[in-house]
Each structure stands twice: as C-alpha cells, then as structure tokens.
Design a protein around this motif. Structure first.
Motif, PDB file in Angstrom:
ATOM      1  N   PHE A 151       0.784  -1.549  -0.085  1.00  0.00           N
ATOM      2  CA  PHE A 151      -0.013   0.336  -0.224  1.00  0.00           C
ATOM      3  C   PHE A 151       1.119   1.524  -0.167  1.00  0.00           C
ATOM      4  O   PHE A 151       2.231   1.427   0.348  1.00  0.00           O
ATOM      5  CB  PHE A 151      -0.918   0.063   1.235  1.00  0.00           C
ATOM      6  N   PRO A 152       0.890   2.283  -0.729  1.00  0.00           N
ATOM      7  CA  PRO A 152       1.207   3.436  -0.432  1.00  0.00           C
ATOM      8  C   PRO A 152       1.211   3.767   0.730  1.00  0.00           C
ATOM      9  O   PRO A 152       0.292   4.239   1.655  1.00  0.00           O
ATOM     10  CB  PRO A 152       0.315   4.564  -1.645  1.00  0.00           C
ATOM     11  N   ALA A 153       2.296   4.575   1.550  1.00  0.00           N
ATOM     12  CA  ALA A 153       2.678   4.855   3.160  1.00  0.00           C
ATOM     13  C   ALA A 153       1.613   5.691   3.231  1.00  0.00           C
ATOM     14  O   ALA A 153       0.990   5.661   4.236  1.00  0.00           O
ATOM     15  CB  ALA A 153       3.984   5.296   2.776  1.00  0.00           C
ATOM     16  N   ALA A 211      -2.422   9.481  14.659  1.00  0.00           N
ATOM     17  CA  ALA A 211      -1.954   9.729  13.729  1.00  0.00           C
ATOM     18  C   ALA A 211      -0.162   8.869  13.483  1.00  0.00           C
ATOM     19  O   ALA A 211       0.719   8.386  12.252  1.00  0.00           O
ATOM     20  CB  ALA A 211      -2.273  10.952  12.447  1.00  0.00           C
ATOM     21  N   MET A 212       0.947   9.505  14.298  1.00  0.00           N
ATOM     22  CA  MET A 212       2.324   9.149  14.257  1.00  0.00           C
ATOM     23  C   MET A 212       2.440   7.979  14.893  1.00  0.00           C
ATOM     24  O   MET A 212       3.059   7.379  14.070  1.00  0.00           O
ATOM     25  CB  MET A 212       2.809   9.597  15.485  1.00  0.00           C
ATOM     26  N   ILE A 213       1.166   7.359  15.316  1.00  0.00           N
ATOM     27  CA  ILE A 213       1.352   5.647  15.569  1.00  0.00           C
ATOM     28  C   ILE A 213       1.410   4.921  14.004  1.00  0.00           C
ATOM     29  O   ILE A 213       2.212   4.143  13.918  1.00  0.00           O
ATOM     30  CB  ILE A 213       0.330   5.485  16.593  1.00  0.00           C
ATOM     31  N   ALA A 234       8.366  11.546   8.773  1.00  0.00           N
ATOM     32  CA  ALA A 234       7.347  11.374   9.283  1.00  0.00           C
ATOM     33  C   ALA A 234       7.144  13.963   9.514  1.00  0.00           C
ATOM     34  O   ALA A 234       5.713  13.656   9.781  1.00  0.00           O
ATOM     35  CB  ALA A 234       7.772  10.998  11.004  1.00  0.00           C
ATOM     36  N   LEU A 235       7.481  14.538   8.998  1.00  0.00           N
ATOM     37  CA  LEU A 235       7.270  15.306   9.553  1.00  0.00           C
ATOM     38  C   LEU A 235       6.169  16.095   8.318  1.00  0.00           C
ATOM     39  O   LEU A 235       4.790  16.402   8.272  1.00  0.00           O
ATOM     40  CB  LEU A 235       8.309  16.945   9.045  1.00  0.00           C
ATOM     41  N   ILE A 236       6.710  15.510   6.789  1.00  0.00           N
ATOM     42  CA  ILE A 236       5.665  15.805   5.942  1.00  0.00           C
ATOM     43  C   ILE A 236       4.536  15.065   5.993  1.00  0.00           C
ATOM     44  O   ILE A 236       3.333  15.842   5.846  1.00  0.00           O
ATOM     45  CB  ILE A 236       6.597  15.256   4.788  1.00  0.00           C
ATOM     46  N   ALA A 237       4.732  13.120   6.781  1.00  0.00           N
ATOM     47  CA  ALA A 237       3.418  13.171   6.756  1.00  0.00           C
ATOM     48  C   ALA A 237       2.294  13.245   8.005  1.00  0.00           C
ATOM     49  O   ALA A 237       1.049  13.908   8.117  1.00  0.00           O
ATOM     50  CB  ALA A 237       3.514  11.883   7.471  1.00  0.00           C
ATOM     51  N   ALA A 281       2.079  16.884   8.340  1.00  0.00           N
ATOM     52  CA  ALA A 281       1.349  17.833   8.191  1.00  0.00           C
ATOM     53  C   ALA A 281       0.434  17.696   6.818  1.00  0.00           C
ATOM     54  O   ALA A 281      -0.472  18.596   6.775  1.00  0.00           O
ATOM     55  CB  ALA A 281       2.892  18.568   7.150  1.00  0.00           C
ATOM     56  N   SER A 282       0.823  16.695   5.823  1.00  0.00           N
ATOM     57  CA  SER A 282      -0.161  15.896   5.497  1.00  0.00           C
ATOM     58  C   SER A 282      -1.973  15.250   5.825  1.00  0.00           C
ATOM     59  O   SER A 282      -2.688  15.711   5.864  1.00  0.00           O
ATOM     60  CB  SER A 282       0.211  14.659   4.277  1.00  0.00           C
ATOM     61  N   LEU A 283      -1.639  15.150   7.773  1.00  0.00           N
ATOM     62  CA  LEU A 283      -3.136  14.624   8.183  1.00  0.00           C
ATOM     63  C   LEU A 283      -3.234  15.879   8.858  1.00  0.00           C
ATOM     64  O   LEU A 283      -4.529  15.478   8.575  1.00  0.00           O
ATOM     65  CB  LEU A 283      -1.785  12.874   9.130  1.00  0.00           C
ATOM     66  N   SER A 284      -2.701  16.569   9.468  1.00  0.00           N
ATOM     67  CA  SER A 284      -3.134  17.583   9.707  1.00  0.00           C
ATOM     68  C   SER A 284      -3.744  18.298   8.568  1.00  0.00           C
ATOM     69  O   SER A 284      -4.547  18.864   9.223  1.00  0.00           O
ATOM     70  CB  SER A 284      -1.819  18.172  10.919  1.00  0.00           C
ATOM     71  N   PHE A 285      -3.093  18.774   7.856  1.00  0.00           N
ATOM     72  CA  PHE A 285      -4.091  19.321   6.364  1.00  0.00           C
ATOM     73  C   PHE A 285      -5.131  18.722   5.934  1.00  0.00           C
ATOM     74  O   PHE A 285      -5.817  19.691   6.098  1.00  0.00           O
ATOM     75  CB  PHE A 285      -3.033  19.453   5.331  1.00  0.00           C
TER      76      PHE A 285
END
Length: 284
Positions: free
Chosen positions: A128-130, A148-150, A215-218, A220-224
């Motif tokens: 699956f795409p990460a 989200a971070m887990i 992880a920083l990008i992830a 930001a993406s999830l919070s966005f």
C-alpha cells in the motif's frame, strides 16, 4: 590552466557547496530545537488567543507573520506548532525503530521460517502507498495526533526492518561471527548485542534522519486533512490548512509553514548524508 587544475577546481567548488549546505542544515535544526524548547517563552501572544478585530491582517511590526481567520497571531502559532510537529515526528520515528529494528535483526539472524513470516508481513504492508495506509489507519482509529503518528510509525517501520535485516544477514557471514561461535558465544547477550547491533547502527542512524523528514511531511499531510492535530492545537500542518482555506485573501501565509517544512526536511536529509560520511569506516 592545466587539465589537472581544471578537474580539481569544480571538485573543490562542489565540496565547498556541500559543506555550506551541511552547516546550513546544522543551523536550521539548531533553531528548530531551540524553538521546540523555548516556544512558550518566544511566542509574543497566546497561540489560541482570538481577536475578531484583527482578522487576516498582513505582516506588520505587531504581528510579524500576520493573523489568521480568527485573529490569532500566526508567528506564535508557528512557534508552538514547531514543538507539536517535531515531537510528533519523533514519536513516529521512535515507533518505527522499536518495531523495525528488533524484527529486522531477528529475521536476518534467525532466517528460515522467522524470516519468511516477517518478510511476508512487510511485503503486505509495503504493497500500500505509505501515506494512504497511514490515512486509512488514522481514519479507522479516529482523528488524533497520537493515533496519526502511531500509524505513521507503523507504516515507516518496514524501512528500518528491511535495512536491519539486510545488514544482519551480511554480518552473520563475517569471519569474526564464526570465530565467536567457535568459542561458544550464543544468544542475544553474547552475539547480537555486542557483535550485530554496533555494526548495523550506522545505516540505521542515517535512515532515522531521513525518516524524520518523512514523518514531518506525514504529520503536515494528516493535519492538513484534519486527521492529525485537532483544533485549536497548532502545528505546521494545521497552520498550512488554515492558510489554504483563505488563500485568496491572505496568499502569503501559505508560504510560511511550507518553507518551514521544506527547510527542515531538507536539513534532515543533508544531516543523514553527513552522518553516513562521518561514520563511514573507509573515510580517510
């Protein structure tokens, strides 16, 4: 100019440019670390304080980065959001190491059925795409920054696992491992901890630096997408999301979190390369 000098000059220029980028990365990460520690003291306003008489103000001496749609000071929210984003990324990377490193060592050292089972699970996760998998896990468990971070840590763990497995398999066939076995060394305490772990830590540290950027990008993406931090908590992704909503009215505000994310991710990638260079046993 001789042919030798012509070859040496571009090489020297590239080397100097590389050192400049490394020191720039050090400075950026030092600033980020200081902000994480002293965010509350540096913020001129409370990050969630609303002022409905100062909505979407441009940059000024009073509000250095302007205000958002609720009159909150963007500079203060960026400072406090730095702590949230960086700590969230550290949590995700820590989870990926805790999961991936021991499983990778076990798969590489034991081989056989253990390796087969672990790698089939890894293949299933990596099919699956990460970021899509992280979004799916977060949406299932409920929107929350910890959840989200887990999810991101679980998604990133195959990168650490595969690396640790490959390095362990290479070390397992070394002569000093065979010599240790011939002297009766067995088990975790006498073989893996003193002989395997120290010899695979270099590439793992490099991978950790790279994963911090991911992880920083992830985050930001999830919070966005409002699957990470929840209002009114500030993070780089949350500030970016609010700025995007009012892009036509305050277009400059979308660049602020974007530049912060890009510069920090760039710095982690450069530092990862620097760690690899410093720890390289073949380095003169």
């Amino acid at each position: 100019m001789s042919a030798v000098a012509a070859r040496v000059q571009p090489t020297t220029t590239r080397r100097r440019a590389g050192r400049v980028s490394v020191w720039t990365s050090y400075v950026i990460l030092l600033v980020v670390a200081l902000v994480v520690v002293f965010a509350d003291a540096l913020a001129p306003y409370a990050p969630n304080k609303q002022d409905l008489d100062a909505i979407l103000l441009p940059m000024s001496g009073e509000h250095w980065l302007g205000t958002d749609d609720l009159g909150r000071d963007v500079f203060s929210r960026m400072l406090v959001g730095t702590r949230v984003s960086v700590l969230a990324a550290l949590l995700a990377v820590a989870i990926s190491v805790v999961i991936g490193l021991p499983l990778g060592i076990a798969a590489g050292w034991l081989g056989g059925p253990t390796d087969l089972v672990v790698m089939r699970v890894v293949d299933a996760v990596m099919s699956f795409p990460a970021i899509v998998l992280a979004i799916g896990i977060t949406a299932t468990m409920g929107p929350d920054i910890t959840t989200a971070m887990i999810s991101v840590g679980i998604v990133m763990s195959p990168a650490i696992l595969r690396l640790a497995r490959a390095q362990t398999m290479a070390i397992r066939s070394e002569t000093y491992i065979e010599a240790a076995k011939s002297f009766g060394a067995r088990g975790l305490r006498r073989m893996v901890l003193p002989h395997v772990l120290p010899n695979i830590i270099q590439p793992v540290l490099v991978q950790v630096a790279v994963l911090m950027g991911f992880a920083l990008i992830a985050e930001a993406s999830l919070s966005f997408l409002q699957l990470g931090v929840q209002p009114p908590t500030a993070s780089w992704g949350a500030v970016l999301s609010r700025a995007y909503t009012f892009l036509d009215q305050a277009p400059m505000q979308i660049f602020i979190p974007g530049i912060a994310i890009a510069a920090t991710v760039f710095s982690f990638n450069i530092i990862g390369d620097e760690i690899q260079r410093l720890l390289d046993p073949k380095r003169k």
